[in-house]
Design a protein around this motif. Structure first.
Motif, PDB file in Angstrom:
ATOM      1  N   GLU A   1      -6.845   0.776  -3.366  1.00  0.00           N
ATOM      2  CA  GLU A   1      -5.755   1.835  -3.793  1.00  0.00           C
ATOM      3  C   GLU A   1      -5.481   1.524  -5.296  1.00  0.00           C
ATOM      4  O   GLU A   1      -5.537   2.246  -6.854  1.00  0.00           O
TER       5      GLU A   1
ATOM      6  N   SER B   1       0.618  -1.177  -0.232  1.00  0.00           N
ATOM      7  CA  SER B   1       0.092   0.402  -0.253  1.00  0.00           C
ATOM      8  C   SER B   1       0.752   1.328  -0.018  1.00  0.00           C
ATOM      9  O   SER B   1       2.040   1.161   0.400  1.00  0.00           O
TER      10      SER B   1
ATOM     11  N   ALA C   1      -4.144  -1.848  -0.298  1.00  0.00           N
ATOM     12  CA  ALA C   1      -3.042  -1.722  -1.673  1.00  0.00           C
ATOM     13  C   ALA C   1      -4.169  -1.981  -2.813  1.00  0.00           C
ATOM     14  O   ALA C   1      -4.538  -1.214  -3.890  1.00  0.00           O
TER      15      ALA C   1
ATOM     16  N   ASN D   1      -2.271  -3.962   5.546  1.00  0.00           N
ATOM     17  CA  ASN D   1      -2.951  -3.142   4.884  1.00  0.00           C
ATOM     18  C   ASN D   1      -2.588  -3.521   2.750  1.00  0.00           C
ATOM     19  O   ASN D   1      -2.411  -2.673   2.289  1.00  0.00           O
TER      20      ASN D   1
ATOM     21  N   SER E   1     -10.056   2.019   4.057  1.00  0.00           N
ATOM     22  CA  SER E   1      -9.708   2.087   4.465  1.00  0.00           C
ATOM     23  C   SER E   1      -9.180   2.303   5.922  1.00  0.00           C
ATOM     24  O   SER E   1      -7.858   2.180   6.912  1.00  0.00           O
TER      25      SER E   1
ATOM     26  N   LYS F   1       2.976   0.879  -8.456  1.00  0.00           N
ATOM     27  CA  LYS F   1       2.290   0.720  -8.099  1.00  0.00           C
ATOM     28  C   LYS F   1       0.757   0.415  -9.440  1.00  0.00           C
ATOM     29  O   LYS F   1      -0.108   0.327  -9.531  1.00  0.00           O
TER      30      LYS F   1
END
Ligand SMILES: [Zn+2]
Length: 432
Positions: free
Chosen positions: A364, A295, A361, A357, A413, A320
């Motif tokens: 995201e 993340s 991720a 996390n 989140s 990412k």
């Protein structure tokens, strides 16, 4: 004679005490929920009550009659979910980001006793953060994962339900590039190194004998540049399936993924680079993907700890973008996504929180909250062949469940970290 008398009293005492304590143990617990996550269908439901008897869910209904004197846990202000499943852990390992020789430190200086005691503390942090089950995939010394699992199962220490692989089955050198030949035995402590198809076959028997629930292999040994052959992997898969064990493969490059899938593995760990052709093959063969993505908050944490400031934003964006592209293409190709954190780094926070996390991720990278929760519960359980007992809140399933305070659909989140209640096997570990 004296001893006999003592024993008789002891027996009498137990006989007198047992009806009362048994009645208490048998008393069901009723859990009132606000929202309840239907993990099989990926939907939020409202107004349900669960009846817990022993270590199982006895009933899930909107119309449960709750006796006046019953034990009731009021979670109406919360969202109740099946206990989360982390499909890729290394509970026996915690590497320091600034340590250049973590493998040597683990094997040569930490020792089995200290390593397992530390792992027990780490295991507890997974449980406290809402993970009631983990698939532990090696980096665990010579079957120390089996020992930790036994300690948790017998109640010696608190931790998540563990499904363990034992040492990773891997080719020459393991994941430690350049280790000099005289120190080969250091690697043999940590991995099961195989050097032929016969070795491959026997390694599975050894693992089954020592208590492995599944088999973890490395298709490629990144960062080392050796790898297993398709024939070696095929032999492992054939033996593992004979013993009803799934095989999952560390595979980072497209070639490594393609070779492992061709050899018949059930899961791919990481899969950072996968072509559409390989993803199509995975979907066709029902091979799951466990994306161990990082993340943004953890990226920043890692950069802070190693004090590496150069081009931080650019490097993070590149990583990412690659994660997102691969995840979205996998979903589009129809590949099942199973959650796995691969969290073995000291990030100066409880490991269980750091592990969560990975779900951030996925968020995201464009996965929807309820799809992520489904991957972290039902789909993970299904990959282990446990979907009737784990990762679901339904009659007959094990009573592994958690409650979070915030709204997972609108503030994913944040809410994910607001765990207020954890139950495993019908026992409450956090909350009322
Ligand atoms: Zn890993």
């Amino acid at each position: 004679m004296k001893r006999f008398v003592q024993l008789s009293f002891l027996c009498l005492g137990l006989m007198l005490a047992s009806p009362v304590s048994m009645a208490q143990a048998d008393q069901p617990t009723y859990i009132r929920t606000g929202k309840l996550f239907d993990s099989e269908n990926g939907k939020m439901l409202t107004g349900y009550t669960l009846k817990i008897e022993g270590d199982r869910i006895a009933e899930v209904s909107k119309n449960l009659t709750v006796p006046a004197d019953a034990k009731v846990v009021d979670l109406t202000g919360y969202t109740v979910l099946p206990g989360l499943i982390d499909g890729h852990t290394h509970l026996l390992t915690l590497d320091d980001l600034n340590d250049e020789t973590p493998m040597a430190d683990k094997v040569l200086f930490e020792g089995h006793a200290l390593r397992t005691l530390r792992a027990a503390k780490r295991a507890k942090s997974w449980l406290e953060n809402g993970f009631t089950t983990v698939r532990d995939l090696g980096d665990s010394g010579p079957f120390l994962d089996v020992a930790l699992k036994r300690a948790i199962n017998e109640g010696t220490v608190d931790g998540p339900r563990m499904f363990v692989s034992g040492p990773i089955i891997i080719s020459e050198g393991g994941q430690v590039p350049g280790l000099l030949r005289p120190y080969r035995e250091v690697i043999d402590e940590e991995y099961t190194i195989i050097r032929s198809v016969d070795d491959a076959i026997n390694s599975v028997r050894v693992h089954v004998n020592y208590g492995a629930d599944l088999i973890k292999i490395c298709s490629n040994n990144s960062p080392n540049n050796t790898s297993l052959t398709i024939d070696e992997m095929r032999a492992i898969v054939k033996m593992a399936h004979r013993y009803n064990r799934k095989v999952t493969a560390h595979a980072t490059s497209d070639l490594a993924v393609w070779e492992a899938v061709t050899a018949g593995v059930d899961g791919i760990e990481h899969g950072y680079q996968i072509s559409d052709t390989t993803l199509t093959l995975m979907a066709k063969k029902g091979v799951v993907l466990v994306p161990t993505d990082i993340s943004e908050p953890l990226f920043h944490k890692i950069y802070d700890i190693v004090d590496f400031q150069w081009d931080r934003e650019k490097q993070m964006k590149r990583a990412k973008d690659q994660y997102r592209d691969r995840l979205q293409r996998a979903i589009k190709a129809g590949v099942t996504i199973v959650t796995g954190s691969d969290n073995y780094l000291n990030l100066e926070m409880p490991q269980g929180a750091a592990a969560k996390n990975v779900m951030v991720a996925y968020y995201e990278e464009g996965m929807k909250p309820l799809d992520i929760l489904r991957s972290s519960t039902y789909l993970s359980a299904q990959f282990m062949g446990m979907e009737n007992s784990l990762g679901v809140l339904k009659e007959g399933a094990l009573a592994d469940l958690i409650a979070v305070k915030g709204d997972l659909e609108t503030h994913f989140s944040e809410a994910l970290f607001d765990v207020a209640f954890v139950m495993k096997d019908g026992k409450i570990y956090l909350g009322e």
